[in-house]
Design a protein around this motif. Sequence first.
Motif, PDB file in Angstrom:
ATOM      1  N   ILE A   1      43.053  61.675   9.507  1.00  0.00           N
ATOM      2  CA  ILE A   1      44.051  61.999   8.476  1.00  0.00           C
ATOM      3  C   ILE A   1      43.461  62.961   7.449  1.00  0.00           C
ATOM      4  O   ILE A   1      44.115  63.934   7.032  1.00  0.00           O
ATOM      5  N   ALA A   2      42.209  62.719   7.048  1.00  0.00           N
ATOM      6  CA  ALA A   2      41.559  63.577   6.052  1.00  0.00           C
ATOM      7  C   ALA A   2      41.413  65.007   6.569  1.00  0.00           C
ATOM      8  O   ALA A   2      41.609  65.980   5.822  1.00  0.00           O
ATOM      9  N   LEU A   3      41.077  65.150   7.851  1.00  0.00           N
ATOM     10  CA  LEU A   3      40.940  66.493   8.427  1.00  0.00           C
ATOM     11  C   LEU A   3      42.300  67.156   8.624  1.00  0.00           C
ATOM     12  O   LEU A   3      42.446  68.373   8.433  1.00  0.00           O
ATOM     13  N   ALA A   4      43.304  66.363   8.990  1.00  0.00           N
ATOM     14  CA  ALA A   4      44.643  66.919   9.220  1.00  0.00           C
ATOM     15  C   ALA A   4      45.213  67.550   7.956  1.00  0.00           C
ATOM     16  O   ALA A   4      46.008  68.501   8.025  1.00  0.00           O
ATOM     17  N   VAL A   5      44.809  67.053   6.807  1.00  0.00           N
ATOM     18  CA  VAL A   5      45.306  67.585   5.534  1.00  0.00           C
ATOM     19  C   VAL A   5      44.933  69.065   5.378  1.00  0.00           C
ATOM     20  O   VAL A   5      45.648  69.822   4.708  1.00  0.00           O
ATOM     21  N   TRP A   6      43.842  69.491   6.003  1.00  0.00           N
ATOM     22  CA  TRP A   6      43.373  70.867   5.853  1.00  0.00           C
ATOM     23  C   TRP A   6      44.070  71.842   6.791  1.00  0.00           C
ATOM     24  O   TRP A   6      43.916  73.066   6.640  1.00  0.00           O
ATOM     25  N   ILE A   7      44.826  71.351   7.749  1.00  0.00           N
ATOM     26  CA  ILE A   7      45.464  72.253   8.718  1.00  0.00           C
ATOM     27  C   ILE A   7      46.447  73.219   8.053  1.00  0.00           C
ATOM     28  O   ILE A   7      46.450  74.414   8.367  1.00  0.00           O
ATOM     29  N   PRO A   8      47.318  72.758   7.131  1.00  0.00           N
ATOM     30  CA  PRO A   8      48.256  73.714   6.503  1.00  0.00           C
ATOM     31  C   PRO A   8      47.562  74.825   5.722  1.00  0.00           C
ATOM     32  O   PRO A   8      48.193  75.830   5.391  1.00  0.00           O
ATOM     33  N   ARG A   9      46.278  74.651   5.402  1.00  0.00           N
ATOM     34  CA  ARG A   9      45.548  75.677   4.653  1.00  0.00           C
ATOM     35  C   ARG A   9      45.257  76.908   5.516  1.00  0.00           C
ATOM     36  O   ARG A   9      44.997  78.002   4.998  1.00  0.00           O
ATOM     37  N   ILE A  10      45.314  76.761   6.823  1.00  0.00           N
ATOM     38  CA  ILE A  10      44.997  77.875   7.725  1.00  0.00           C
ATOM     39  C   ILE A  10      46.062  78.955   7.612  1.00  0.00           C
ATOM     40  O   ILE A  10      47.264  78.677   7.703  1.00  0.00           O
ATOM     41  N   GLU A  11      45.628  80.188   7.421  1.00  0.00           N
ATOM     42  CA  GLU A  11      46.541  81.324   7.339  1.00  0.00           C
ATOM     43  C   GLU A  11      46.413  82.178   8.591  1.00  0.00           C
ATOM     44  O   GLU A  11      45.308  82.476   9.045  1.00  0.00           O
ATOM     45  N   LEU A  12      47.561  82.560   9.155  1.00  0.00           N
ATOM     46  CA  LEU A  12      47.568  83.415  10.336  1.00  0.00           C
ATOM     47  C   LEU A  12      47.320  84.855   9.902  1.00  0.00           C
ATOM     48  O   LEU A  12      47.968  85.356   8.992  1.00  0.00           O
ATOM     49  N   ASN A  13      46.391  85.508  10.569  1.00  0.00           N
ATOM     50  CA  ASN A  13      46.107  86.904  10.244  1.00  0.00           C
ATOM     51  C   ASN A  13      45.669  87.618  11.507  1.00  0.00           C
ATOM     52  O   ASN A  13      44.619  87.317  12.067  1.00  0.00           O
TER      53      ASN A  13
ATOM     54  N   GLY B   1      40.264  74.681   9.257  1.00  0.00           N
ATOM     55  CA  GLY B   1      40.941  74.929   7.988  1.00  0.00           C
ATOM     56  C   GLY B   1      40.026  74.704   6.802  1.00  0.00           C
ATOM     57  O   GLY B   1      40.095  75.415   5.795  1.00  0.00           O
ATOM     58  N   LEU B   2      39.132  73.715   6.912  1.00  0.00           N
ATOM     59  CA  LEU B   2      38.207  73.409   5.828  1.00  0.00           C
ATOM     60  C   LEU B   2      37.129  74.475   5.689  1.00  0.00           C
ATOM     61  O   LEU B   2      36.802  74.896   4.567  1.00  0.00           O
ATOM     62  N   LEU B   3      36.587  74.950   6.827  1.00  0.00           N
ATOM     63  CA  LEU B   3      35.439  75.849   6.784  1.00  0.00           C
ATOM     64  C   LEU B   3      35.809  77.328   6.831  1.00  0.00           C
ATOM     65  O   LEU B   3      35.084  78.166   6.284  1.00  0.00           O
ATOM     66  N   VAL B   4      36.906  77.665   7.503  1.00  0.00           N
ATOM     67  CA  VAL B   4      37.252  79.077   7.702  1.00  0.00           C
ATOM     68  C   VAL B   4      38.548  79.441   6.977  1.00  0.00           C
ATOM     69  O   VAL B   4      38.581  80.331   6.146  1.00  0.00           O
ATOM     70  N   GLY B   5      39.625  78.751   7.323  1.00  0.00           N
ATOM     71  CA  GLY B   5      40.885  78.956   6.625  1.00  0.00           C
ATOM     72  C   GLY B   5      41.736  80.100   7.120  1.00  0.00           C
ATOM     73  O   GLY B   5      42.831  80.330   6.596  1.00  0.00           O
TER      74      GLY B   5
ATOM     75  N   LEU C   1      35.055  78.860  19.885  1.00  0.00           N
ATOM     76  CA  LEU C   1      34.579  77.945  18.848  1.00  0.00           C
ATOM     77  C   LEU C   1      35.546  76.794  18.623  1.00  0.00           C
ATOM     78  O   LEU C   1      35.140  75.633  18.471  1.00  0.00           O
ATOM     79  N   LEU C   2      36.848  77.096  18.599  1.00  0.00           N
ATOM     80  CA  LEU C   2      37.836  76.039  18.386  1.00  0.00           C
ATOM     81  C   LEU C   2      37.848  75.055  19.550  1.00  0.00           C
ATOM     82  O   LEU C   2      37.930  73.832  19.349  1.00  0.00           O
ATOM     83  N   THR C   3      37.775  75.575  20.774  1.00  0.00           N
ATOM     84  CA  THR C   3      37.758  74.694  21.936  1.00  0.00           C
ATOM     85  C   THR C   3      36.488  73.855  21.965  1.00  0.00           C
ATOM     86  O   THR C   3      36.524  72.662  22.291  1.00  0.00           O
ATOM     87  N   ALA C   4      35.339  74.464  21.618  1.00  0.00           N
ATOM     88  CA  ALA C   4      34.091  73.714  21.556  1.00  0.00           C
ATOM     89  C   ALA C   4      34.190  72.597  20.518  1.00  0.00           C
ATOM     90  O   ALA C   4      33.738  71.464  20.762  1.00  0.00           O
ATOM     91  N   LEU C   5      34.788  72.880  19.364  1.00  0.00           N
ATOM     92  CA  LEU C   5      35.004  71.853  18.350  1.00  0.00           C
ATOM     93  C   LEU C   5      35.870  70.720  18.892  1.00  0.00           C
ATOM     94  O   LEU C   5      35.595  69.537  18.668  1.00  0.00           O
TER      95      LEU C   5
END
Length: 777
Positions: A414-426, A650-654, A735-739
């Motif tokens: 739950i704590a990690l899921a909170v950071w998902i909306p922070r990700i910006e598409l670019n 989302g927490l580390l890159v965004g 990197l995302l798949t490895a995570l």
Amino acid sequence: MSGGWIVSYAELIIRLRWLVILGSVALAVALGSGGQFLGFSTDYRVFFGKENPQLKAFESMQQIYTKDDNILFVLQPRDGEVFTPEMLGAIRELTEASWQLPFSRRVDSITNFQHSYAQGDDLTVEDLVPARAGLTTEKIAAIRATALGEPLLINRLIAPDARTTGVNVTLTLPGESESEVPVAMAAAREIVEAFRERHPDITVAVTGLVALNNAFSEASFADLATLIPIMYGIIIAGLLIFLRSIAGTIATLLVVGLSAGTAMGLTGWLGINLTPPSSTAPTIILTLAVADSIHLLVTLLHAMRQGASKREAIIESLRVNFNPIFLTSLTTAIGFLSLNFSDAPPFRDLGNITAMGVIAAWIYSVSFLPAFLAVVPLRVKRQTTGSNDLMQRLAEFVLRRRQPLLYGMTALVIALAVWIPRIELNDQFVNYFDPSIQFRTDTDFAMENLSGIYQIEFSLPAAAEGGISEPEYLTKVDAFSDWLREQPGVVHVQTITDIFRRLNKNMHGDDPDWYRLPDERNLAAQYLLLFEMSLPYGLDLNNQINVDKSSLRFLATLENMTTREARVLKQNSEAWIAANIPASVTEATSPFVMFAYISERNIISMLTGTGLALVLISLSLIIALRSLRVGLLSIIPNVIPAVMAFGIWGLLVGEIGLASSVVAATSLGIIVDDSVHFLSKYLRARRERGASPEDAVRYAFATVGRALSVTSAVLVAGFGTLALSAFELNQSLGLLTALAIFAALVADFLLLPPLLLAIDKEKKHADEPKALPQAGE
């Protein structure tokens, strides 16, 4: 012993081992021969499906005006500014040489800019820098003043500080061969190399759409040349460390090679061209093929270390692993095949190529691998004590801490899921490339010193044929130009109203007071006709005006803005046009606009694909495991890793691009593997051995825990290798798949057992361990 037909199959493989080996090699050679037909796509348009609305709008624009691609040479003297006799002579030299580029149709620079001025009652149109005239100090000063005051040049072909300039070559590629782009770029680089030899004090960068297209193929070749050897090195090192068997390592490498060769050969036979995303398929296949082999080898080698003969160990390994490996191969293939819902064809190709490789890996793993192992000598040291002490301790830890782990893992997710909306598409296409790719460094140089590389185009229809000369229409177009110039991120606006203003001033004796739009249609039409008749070949206005003069092409150059900002600018621009020029309602377009929407569109399309993959994988697990409850339970540890991976990102890159829209689907098929093997061993203990839930967890850890750790390490290393790719999409995908794979191992070890114990309760718990079962039992 269950699985009687599998035992019979294993015995048949051993009996016909030489035939199986030769047949496997012959099949791989026949299918792999299609590799000779592999090609690389050199067109950025391959990222967009035929029904992509942004692509259709862009192609419609090119049909109305001209189909243009370009190469932009950016020049900067090491010292001083552009306006010197030597520098202006060098620019003219490069301008003239650029006409010789293959497929070139137009060359624009400050030297051949068609400058118009009044000479008595006549309109004179000539190159801003005359070819034969002596460049006196006074003449250069006049050229400088004109260039820096010309709206069509400033921030486009000349920097405001006069330090940097550009030579823009417009090419019309026939689109008949994939070699057109490499040929054009090779010729451009030859011109640049010769230019640098003559003018070593001038920095030259090369960018543009043709350079972008060429960068895609260069990124693909760079990945194939570096990633595959690195991956093979990781596989060899990992197998030698974990398996401690040279024969087992060689057998795995052969399976990997046969699988990758078969998949790439089939790709060639099917006529699929490689692109940067799909060119990573061999690396992914190498990684996934290793996982199948490791499960078979770990069980086989363990059995031999416990005293079984090689023949008995091969049969037992196939009996224990055949169904789980088939199921994991099926679910992995389903995950990758779901990429066919992607709006970006390169990811469809990646999914299909990898799925073919996964299926080939399964076939070779359960046929060639055991047959090969039956032939080669296998030397293992017999062990009298268990080697699963670590897994035993982990199992006991999980059993003792089941409740804290259940609540703790839930809180972490739950704590990690909170950071998902922070990700910006670019999705800035320049940022797709690592600075090691020349296109990236040259384009960054161009954006920092001359102008933006991103553009947005509009087609503004007039009321009727010849309507672009209507004063009312021109006034509205001019108002839109002024509005657009005021928008954040816009560095230049190319509009024909600037030409009309200049012509009106010229036809009134160059009186500055007449630098305004003509107030009569006939005058405007006459000025334009007179100007067009004075233009030399190749420098006409067909790229801005359609054939019957009923529509204008309008182009804005942008700074290095995000794709979200680009979407906002597009929407605001279209809203302004709709409100102020309703007859010219149009859709803004350009390659940058196309890339600005690709992630958004792909995420929407992949929601269906990923959802369908999840349903099919869940049904497969329910059927294969013969348990509705356990099959549904498996959804939790299969979805959570993607949530954790995106939360960490989302927490580390965004920020993320196109890769985000396919990671959920690709990782879903892979991360299921761990839970399938763990659940199959858990259910085997419950059904065949009559074990309690607690002892079934112990059995699962003992029999498959080490193999899961090894395969996860190989998978993480394999996908982590993509971080070395020169293509950002592949970096993010890897990197995302490895995570996600690492998160899957954590979830399957620390969350899945507490969940199983929570739903699969007995009245009498066996909290104390019985004799720990060994792998293969």
